[in-house]
Design a protein around this motif. Structure first.
Motif, PDB file in Angstrom:
ATOM      1  N   ALA A 121       0.831  -1.212   0.000  1.00 50.02           N
ATOM      2  CA  ALA A 121       0.000   0.000   0.000  1.00 50.02           C
ATOM      3  C   ALA A 121       0.863   1.259   0.000  1.00 50.02           C
ATOM      4  O   ALA A 121       0.549   2.234  -0.694  1.00 50.02           O
ATOM      5  N   ALA A 122       1.957   1.250   0.761  1.00 50.82           N
ATOM      6  CA  ALA A 122       2.844   2.414   0.801  1.00 50.82           C
ATOM      7  C   ALA A 122       3.504   2.648  -0.554  1.00 50.82           C
ATOM      8  O   ALA A 122       3.647   3.794  -0.993  1.00 50.82           O
ATOM      9  N   LEU A 123       3.884   1.575  -1.223  1.00 50.69           N
ATOM     10  CA  LEU A 123       4.491   1.708  -2.547  1.00 50.69           C
ATOM     11  C   LEU A 123       3.460   2.188  -3.572  1.00 50.69           C
ATOM     12  O   LEU A 123       3.767   3.021  -4.428  1.00 50.69           O
ATOM     13  N   VAL A 124       2.240   1.705  -3.465  1.00 55.01           N
ATOM     14  CA  VAL A 124       1.165   2.196  -4.336  1.00 55.01           C
ATOM     15  C   VAL A 124       0.980   3.699  -4.130  1.00 55.01           C
ATOM     16  O   VAL A 124       0.885   4.463  -5.089  1.00 55.01           O
ATOM     17  N   ARG A 125       0.949   4.115  -2.875  1.00 51.78           N
ATOM     18  CA  ARG A 125       0.782   5.542  -2.555  1.00 51.78           C
ATOM     19  C   ARG A 125       1.925   6.365  -3.144  1.00 51.78           C
ATOM     20  O   ARG A 125       1.712   7.433  -3.711  1.00 51.78           O
ATOM     21  N   GLU A 126       3.148   5.861  -3.009  1.00 56.47           N
ATOM     22  CA  GLU A 126       4.326   6.555  -3.538  1.00 56.47           C
ATOM     23  C   GLU A 126       4.253   6.685  -5.058  1.00 56.47           C
ATOM     24  O   GLU A 126       4.488   7.759  -5.608  1.00 56.47           O
TER      25      GLU A 126
ATOM     26  N   CYS B  51       0.936   7.949 -11.358  1.00 56.87           N
ATOM     27  CA  CYS B  51       0.230   6.776 -11.895  1.00 56.87           C
ATOM     28  C   CYS B  51      -1.196   6.765 -11.371  1.00 56.87           C
ATOM     29  O   CYS B  51      -1.458   7.233 -10.268  1.00 56.87           O
ATOM     30  N   SER B  52      -2.087   6.183 -12.138  1.00 55.31           N
ATOM     31  CA  SER B  52      -3.413   5.927 -11.587  1.00 55.31           C
ATOM     32  C   SER B  52      -3.245   4.884 -10.487  1.00 55.31           C
ATOM     33  O   SER B  52      -2.266   4.129 -10.480  1.00 55.31           O
ATOM     34  N   VAL B  53      -4.180   4.811  -9.575  1.00 50.47           N
ATOM     35  CA  VAL B  53      -4.081   3.841  -8.489  1.00 50.47           C
ATOM     36  C   VAL B  53      -4.069   2.428  -9.054  1.00 50.47           C
ATOM     37  O   VAL B  53      -3.283   1.578  -8.613  1.00 50.47           O
TER      38      VAL B  53
ATOM     39  N   GLY C   8      -0.506  -2.517  -9.836  1.00 47.45           N
ATOM     40  CA  GLY C   8       0.204  -3.477 -10.668  1.00 47.45           C
ATOM     41  C   GLY C   8       1.708  -3.265 -10.660  1.00 47.45           C
ATOM     42  O   GLY C   8       2.485  -4.226 -10.539  1.00 47.45           O
ATOM     43  N   PHE C   9       2.151  -2.004 -10.779  1.00 45.74           N
ATOM     44  CA  PHE C   9       3.579  -1.710 -10.746  1.00 45.74           C
ATOM     45  C   PHE C   9       4.186  -2.107  -9.397  1.00 45.74           C
ATOM     46  O   PHE C   9       5.277  -2.668  -9.340  1.00 45.74           O
ATOM     47  N   ALA C  10       3.480  -1.799  -8.329  1.00 45.24           N
ATOM     48  CA  ALA C  10       3.975  -2.130  -6.988  1.00 45.24           C
ATOM     49  C   ALA C  10       4.110  -3.642  -6.824  1.00 45.24           C
ATOM     50  O   ALA C  10       5.115  -4.122  -6.285  1.00 45.24           O
ATOM     51  N   ALA C  11       3.128  -4.388  -7.292  1.00 46.02           N
ATOM     52  CA  ALA C  11       3.194  -5.849  -7.200  1.00 46.02           C
ATOM     53  C   ALA C  11       4.391  -6.375  -7.984  1.00 46.02           C
ATOM     54  O   ALA C  11       5.107  -7.271  -7.512  1.00 46.02           O
TER      55      ALA C  11
END
Length: 134
Positions: free
Chosen positions: A51-56, A63-65, A70-73
């Protein structure tokens, strides 16, 4: 495994609680535990990192959420903390300093967050039963 509340996770990832709750509700992040309707969700450490990486990625790169999830994963699954985002573009991830800073923010959030009350709320007594109302 220790689980964190949405409120604590939001403070740790520097996001509004509503944003974190929507992220969890609309995207399947591994490590989120939700047992039943009306029961608070629990967020594991791996889910908090995700979640923190998605937020970053969402706030810093724009990026869109959905894309950031997907990028974070992909970054978290990469053994070399790198994904190729195109023919000439690569995204790298500095995992150790990122997780160290996140852990520090989580510790601060846990120290400042009030513990949620557990169990049934105390019953209120009517004023009549106490003899104060005629």
């Amino acid at each position: 495994m220790r689980l964190y509340s949405v409120a604590v996770a939001s403070v740790a990832i520097d996001a509004p609680q509503k944003w974190t709750d929507n992220l969890i509700a609309h995207h399947a992040l591994p490590g989120i535990q939700s047992r039943a309707r009306g029961v608070a969700r629990g967020i594991s450490w791996p889910a908090l990192v995700h979640a923190a990486l998605v937020r970053e990625l969402h706030t810093r790169i724009g990026c869109s959420v959905r894309d950031a999830v997907g990028f974070a994963a992909a970054l978290l699954a990469s053994p070399i903390d790198l994904i190729e985002a195109g023919r000439y573009v690569a995204v790298t991830f500095q995992r150790e300093p990122f997780e160290r800073r996140l852990y520090q923010r989580l510790t601060e959030a846990l120290e400042s967050a009030p513990r949620p009350r557990r169990g049934r709320p105390p019953q209120r007594r009517l004023a009549r039963s106490q003899g104060k109302v005629p």
